[in-house]
Motif scaffolding. Structure first.
Motif, PDB file in Angstrom:
ATOM      1  N   GLN A  44       0.830  -1.210   0.000  1.00 45.52           N
ATOM      2  CA  GLN A  44       0.000   0.000   0.000  1.00 45.52           C
ATOM      3  C   GLN A  44       0.860   1.254   0.000  1.00 45.52           C
ATOM      4  O   GLN A  44       0.529   2.260  -0.635  1.00 45.52           O
ATOM      5  CB  GLN A  44      -0.933  -0.006   1.224  1.00 45.52           C
ATOM      6  N   ALA A  45       1.972   1.217   0.727  1.00 40.24           N
ATOM      7  CA  ALA A  45       2.859   2.376   0.778  1.00 40.24           C
ATOM      8  C   ALA A  45       3.436   2.697  -0.594  1.00 40.24           C
ATOM      9  O   ALA A  45       3.535   3.869  -0.982  1.00 40.24           O
ATOM     10  CB  ALA A  45       3.992   2.114   1.786  1.00 40.24           C
ATOM     11  N   HIS A  71      -5.630   8.371  -2.643  1.00 41.83           N
ATOM     12  CA  HIS A  71      -5.700   7.050  -3.244  1.00 41.83           C
ATOM     13  C   HIS A  71      -6.155   6.046  -2.183  1.00 41.83           C
ATOM     14  O   HIS A  71      -5.842   6.196  -0.995  1.00 41.83           O
ATOM     15  CB  HIS A  71      -4.320   6.665  -3.787  1.00 41.83           C
ATOM     16  N   PRO A  72      -6.886   5.008  -2.560  1.00 37.54           N
ATOM     17  CA  PRO A  72      -7.310   4.000  -1.576  1.00 37.54           C
ATOM     18  C   PRO A  72      -6.152   3.386  -0.788  1.00 37.54           C
ATOM     19  O   PRO A  72      -6.340   2.974   0.361  1.00 37.54           O
ATOM     20  CB  PRO A  72      -8.012   2.947  -2.441  1.00 37.54           C
ATOM     21  N   ALA A  73      -4.969   3.352  -1.379  1.00 35.24           N
ATOM     22  CA  ALA A  73      -3.816   2.804  -0.654  1.00 35.24           C
ATOM     23  C   ALA A  73      -3.479   3.678   0.548  1.00 35.24           C
ATOM     24  O   ALA A  73      -3.093   3.165   1.609  1.00 35.24           O
ATOM     25  CB  ALA A  73      -2.610   2.701  -1.590  1.00 35.24           C
ATOM     26  N   HIS A  74      -3.609   4.981   0.405  1.00 34.93           N
ATOM     27  CA  HIS A  74      -3.410   5.892   1.544  1.00 34.93           C
ATOM     28  C   HIS A  74      -4.412   5.576   2.643  1.00 34.93           C
ATOM     29  O   HIS A  74      -4.064   5.513   3.832  1.00 34.93           O
ATOM     30  CB  HIS A  74      -3.560   7.341   1.091  1.00 34.93           C
ATOM     31  N   ASP A  75      -5.665   5.388   2.261  1.00 36.57           N
ATOM     32  CA  ASP A  75      -6.712   5.134   3.261  1.00 36.57           C
ATOM     33  C   ASP A  75      -6.472   3.818   3.993  1.00 36.57           C
ATOM     34  O   ASP A  75      -6.725   3.712   5.197  1.00 36.57           O
ATOM     35  CB  ASP A  75      -8.081   5.116   2.578  1.00 36.57           C
ATOM     36  N   GLU A 119       5.908   2.638   5.601  1.00 39.69           N
ATOM     37  CA  GLU A 119       5.162   3.850   5.248  1.00 39.69           C
ATOM     38  C   GLU A 119       5.642   5.021   6.087  1.00 39.69           C
ATOM     39  O   GLU A 119       5.253   5.178   7.257  1.00 39.69           O
ATOM     40  CB  GLU A 119       3.659   3.625   5.423  1.00 39.69           C
ATOM     41  N   PHE A 120       6.475   5.850   5.497  1.00 40.23           N
ATOM     42  CA  PHE A 120       7.066   6.994   6.180  1.00 40.23           C
ATOM     43  C   PHE A 120       6.110   8.181   6.250  1.00 40.23           C
ATOM     44  O   PHE A 120       5.955   8.825   7.284  1.00 40.23           O
ATOM     45  CB  PHE A 120       8.348   7.396   5.444  1.00 40.23           C
ATOM     46  N   GLY A 121       5.461   8.494   5.148  1.00 34.26           N
ATOM     47  CA  GLY A 121       4.670   9.718   5.062  1.00 34.26           C
ATOM     48  C   GLY A 121       3.570   9.808   6.092  1.00 34.26           C
ATOM     49  O   GLY A 121       3.360  10.855   6.711  1.00 34.26           O
ATOM     50  N   MET A 122       2.864   8.702   6.310  1.00 33.37           N
ATOM     51  CA  MET A 122       1.729   8.709   7.228  1.00 33.37           C
ATOM     52  C   MET A 122       2.153   9.068   8.647  1.00 33.37           C
ATOM     53  O   MET A 122       1.340   9.556   9.445  1.00 33.37           O
ATOM     54  CB  MET A 122       1.047   7.337   7.216  1.00 33.37           C
ATOM     55  N   ALA A 123       3.415   8.838   8.971  1.00 31.56           N
ATOM     56  CA  ALA A 123       3.884   9.133  10.323  1.00 31.56           C
ATOM     57  C   ALA A 123       3.820  10.621  10.633  1.00 31.56           C
ATOM     58  O   ALA A 123       3.800  10.995  11.811  1.00 31.56           O
ATOM     59  CB  ALA A 123       5.311   8.620  10.509  1.00 31.56           C
ATOM     60  N   CYS A 124       3.785  11.469   9.611  1.00 28.65           N
ATOM     61  CA  CYS A 124       3.699  12.916   9.846  1.00 28.65           C
ATOM     62  C   CYS A 124       2.333  13.306  10.419  1.00 28.65           C
ATOM     63  O   CYS A 124       2.261  13.835  11.526  1.00 28.65           O
ATOM     64  CB  CYS A 124       4.014  13.673   8.571  1.00 28.65           C
ATOM     65  N   ILE A 253       1.287  11.696   1.662  1.00 30.23           N
ATOM     66  CA  ILE A 253       0.434  12.612   2.417  1.00 30.23           C
ATOM     67  C   ILE A 253       0.545  14.017   1.835  1.00 30.23           C
ATOM     68  O   ILE A 253       1.501  14.346   1.131  1.00 30.23           O
ATOM     69  CB  ILE A 253       0.764  12.614   3.925  1.00 30.23           C
ATOM     70  N   ALA A 254      -0.450  14.842   2.125  1.00 24.75           N
ATOM     71  CA  ALA A 254      -0.531  16.173   1.521  1.00 24.75           C
ATOM     72  C   ALA A 254       0.111  17.223   2.408  1.00 24.75           C
ATOM     73  O   ALA A 254      -0.037  17.210   3.624  1.00 24.75           O
ATOM     74  CB  ALA A 254      -1.991  16.540   1.273  1.00 24.75           C
ATOM     75  N   SER A 255       0.815  18.146   1.769  1.00 26.12           N
ATOM     76  CA  SER A 255       1.298  19.365   2.413  1.00 26.12           C
ATOM     77  C   SER A 255       0.926  20.510   1.484  1.00 26.12           C
ATOM     78  O   SER A 255       1.066  20.392   0.270  1.00 26.12           O
ATOM     79  CB  SER A 255       2.812  19.324   2.620  1.00 26.12           C
ATOM     80  N   GLY A 256       0.458  21.612   2.058  1.00 25.10           N
ATOM     81  CA  GLY A 256      -0.038  22.674   1.197  1.00 25.10           C
ATOM     82  C   GLY A 256       0.249  24.061   1.710  1.00 25.10           C
ATOM     83  O   GLY A 256       0.800  24.253   2.798  1.00 25.10           O
ATOM     84  N   GLU A 257      -0.115  25.019   0.886  1.00 20.18           N
ATOM     85  CA  GLU A 257      -0.109  26.428   1.271  1.00 20.18           C
ATOM     86  C   GLU A 257      -1.544  26.805   1.603  1.00 20.18           C
ATOM     87  O   GLU A 257      -2.462  26.535   0.827  1.00 20.18           O
ATOM     88  CB  GLU A 257       0.431  27.281   0.122  1.00 20.18           C
ATOM     89  N   VAL A 258      -1.718  27.433   2.746  1.00 24.76           N
ATOM     90  CA  VAL A 258      -3.062  27.667   3.275  1.00 24.76           C
ATOM     91  C   VAL A 258      -3.254  29.142   3.599  1.00 24.76           C
ATOM     92  O   VAL A 258      -2.365  29.786   4.161  1.00 24.76           O
ATOM     93  CB  VAL A 258      -3.301  26.816   4.542  1.00 24.76           C
ATOM     94  N   THR A 259      -4.414  29.659   3.243  1.00 21.18           N
ATOM     95  CA  THR A 259      -4.807  31.016   3.624  1.00 21.18           C
ATOM     96  C   THR A 259      -5.971  30.936   4.607  1.00 21.18           C
ATOM     97  O   THR A 259      -6.969  30.256   4.351  1.00 21.18           O
ATOM     98  CB  THR A 259      -5.232  31.839   2.395  1.00 21.18           C
ATOM     99  N   LEU A 260      -5.813  31.608   5.740  1.00 18.06           N
ATOM    100  CA  LEU A 260      -6.895  31.725   6.715  1.00 18.06           C
ATOM    101  C   LEU A 260      -7.591  33.053   6.479  1.00 18.06           C
ATOM    102  O   LEU A 260      -6.968  34.117   6.548  1.00 18.06           O
ATOM    103  CB  LEU A 260      -6.327  31.667   8.136  1.00 18.06           C
ATOM    104  N   GLU A 261      -8.877  33.006   6.169  1.00 23.29           N
ATOM    105  CA  GLU A 261      -9.638  34.209   5.819  1.00 23.29           C
ATOM    106  C   GLU A 261     -10.687  34.479   6.908  1.00 23.29           C
ATOM    107  O   GLU A 261     -11.839  34.090   6.795  1.00 23.29           O
ATOM    108  CB  GLU A 261     -10.326  34.029   4.466  1.00 23.29           C
TER     109      GLU A 261
END
Length: 561
Positions: A44-45, A71-75, A119-124, A253-261
């Motif tokens: 899955q990883a 992706h279902p593998a992430h879930d 699975e490294f990413g999920m640990a974040c 896993i996702a990392s993003g740029e976020v705006t708080l409005e």
């Protein structure tokens, strides 16, 4: 294959550091998760890494939704971590896997170490969920009882994930430059600003820092706030995900740029303590980084050993070639020392949470030391493993490229190595942390001389001008870390000599000392017993004693240094 069964250090270390009851409770979990990590989780990883998350900003009807599709593998990987094994829950509630109380941090990190080998990413997000529950429990448990319950739930219908939005474009390391502004609306607050690196941006519970008007400049002007994904009335909060980062690694896993409005928010704890509270969250996350680095090292070592066993060059397996054995040896020793350090820090964290002030002081410095040295070393070990596999190691059909990509994250996330080294220096200035370490670990005959000299070296360093201290602290931090690892390996050797009569751990410890004293001359006994060091097995204590281990080998500091 079972990753727990293939690990020569994990079970023996747990035999020493856990109570008999806790050791018995964790054994079936080691077996189950070790098999999953080597089988279904590993598959899955790989799928989740090849199919990263996708941002859906608008619904078909045109309304803004900012949803992340996985992706279902992430879930499936998430379900194993959060639900089947409760890795984010076990530090916060009794009853997980039958524990009568909260599960010790040592157990949590040991199981997480097995998980991360695949699975490294999920640990974040897993670590942030665990840490968010910890912060709310420490600083505002009554107000956020429902959120703590959700963050520590193993029920797929009830569980929530956490996140920590701290980095802003103009002030990554310099948190005091945070520009997000909090506005008091009476029953709640609103936050307005941009967060430049927000991992798990679709989290249910977000902890972040914002500037409180009238509270002052720099970090003292920052309060901690909880920003929920949904407002109390069930509508989507004003959290805009501008884009997802295209990262080198940790792609599952996702990392993003976020705006708080003018996002709905509520304060956590005392607003005047915002940065101090976030620092507590950071420190626990940094220990998780060290654990992840150790897991990557173990996977890399195992891949290298398995490859060199079956790859024949010039008529015999690579594993039997002298130069390859000399290459593998320090990788094996450092990986074992790293695991000992992570479990030691976890045990001290458990004691600190139970009210032991001396343990709290100790874990305060052990954590940055572990992150500083282990995350750097993981980059080298995974890179070496890629080279050992040769051309195939550079090909995405194999795990090595993913290990290398992920290993670089640990030295950046939650503070780069230089930032972490300066944190060690701060501990030395404020609480004499190097002396605390020497007092704690300097009692063994095998390492006493090293600790005496490190104590003197630390005292001399603190007498230098501030800029000289900062210039030298990185190397000194590594020396401290390696001395702790060396001492813990001797502790393990004494335990195994008494309980099993096996000299393998003593050979590991004495080899560690020999390599610290002379990295270019690997001990002959260790090379001759590389199979037992790599894969476990019996070593005669008399054989281990043949490995040279000099004492008092740390150079005396010059009078001015």
């Amino acid at each position: 294959m079972n990753y727990a069964d293939r690990d020569p250090a994990l079970r023996p270390l747990l035999d020493r550091v856990l109570s008999a009851d806790d050791r018995a409770r964790v054994e079936p979990l080691l077996t189950e998760l070790g098999a999953l990590a080597a089988g279904d989780l590993d598959r899955q990883a790989a799928l989740a890494d090849a199919n990263p998350p996708r941002l859906v900003q608008y619904a078909p009807g045109g309304e803004r939704v900012d949803e992340i599709e996985y992706h279902p593998a992430h879930d499936r990987a998430a379900a194993i971590a959060y639900e089947e094994f409760g890795l984010a829950a076990m530090s916060h509630r009794p009853g997980v896997h039958g524990w009568p109380s909260k599960v010790p941090h040592t157990v949590k990190y040991a199981l997480s170490y097995l998980y991360v080998q695949s699975e490294f990413g999920m640990a974040c997000p897993l670590s942030m969920t665990d840490s968010a529950a910890r912060i709310l429990r420490l600083f505002d448990p009554e107000r956020y009882a429902a959120e703590i319950a959700a963050l520590s739930s193993t029920d797929p219908e009830l569980r929530a994930t956490g996140a920590m939005f701290m980095t802003e474009k103009q002030g990554g390391t310099d948190v005091g430059l945070t520009e997000t502004v909090a506005t008091d609306r009476g029953a709640h607050w609103t936050l307005t600003g941009k967060k430049w690196f927000a991992s798990n941006p679709g989290a249910d519970v977000i902890l972040t820092l914002a500037r409180v008007p009238g509270q002052g400049e720099g970090t003292r002007g920052l309060g901690m706030f909880l920003v929920p994904r949904l407002r109390p009335d069930g509508t989507r909060n004003a959290i805009r995900i501008d884009r997802l980062k295209d990262k080198l690694g940790s792609k599952s896993i996702a990392s993003g740029e976020v705006t708080l409005e003018e996002a709905y928010a509520t304060p956590v704890g005392q607003l005047t303590n915002g940065f101090r509270q976030m620092a507590e969250m950071l420190n626990v996350s940094r220990l998780s980084n060290a654990m992840r680095a150790t897991a990557l090292m173990r996977r890399a070592v195992r891949e290298s050993v398995d490859h060199t066993r079956v790859r024949h060059v010039f008529g015999k397996p690579l594993f039997e070639q002298p130069l390859m054995r000399a290459t593998l040896l320090p990788m094996i020793i450092d990986t074992e020392g790293a695991l000992a350090l992570v479990l030691e820090a976890a045990a001290r964290l458990t004691a600190a949470d139970d009210g032991d002030r001396s343990a709290r002081d100790l874990v305060r410095v052990l954590t940055p030391l572990a992150k500083h040295t282990l995350c750097k070393r993981a980059r080298t070990v995974t890179g070496e493993a890629m080279e050992i596999r040769g051309g195939n190691g550079y090909i995405e059909d194999w795990v090595n490229p993913r290990l290398v990509r992920d290993a670089h994250l640990g030295s950046i996330w939650e503070g780069s190595s230089n930032v972490i080294a300066l944190d060690v220096l701060r501990c030395m200035r404020r609480q004499g942390a190097h002396r605390t370490l020497a007092d704690t670990y300097g009692g063994r005959a095998e390492t006493r001389g090293r600790w005496e000299l490190l104590r003197k070296k630390g005292d001399a360093l603190l007498e230098l001008a501030a800029d000289e201290q900062e210039m030298r602290i990185g190397r000194y931090a590594d020396e401290l870390t390696r001395a702790v690892m060396e001492t813990l390996l001797y502790d393990q050797a004494a335990h195994e000599a008494e309980t099993t009569g096996n000299g393998r751990a003593l050979l590991v410890a004495r080899t560690c000392t020999a390599l610290l004293d002379d990295p270019d001359t690997p001990p002959r006994a260790a090379l001759d017993h590389l199979a037992e060091l790599a894969e476990g097995g019996q070593v005669a204590p008399s054989t281990a004693q043949k490995t040279p281990a000099k004492e008092n080998t740390v150079k005396e500091p010059a009078a001015h240094a």
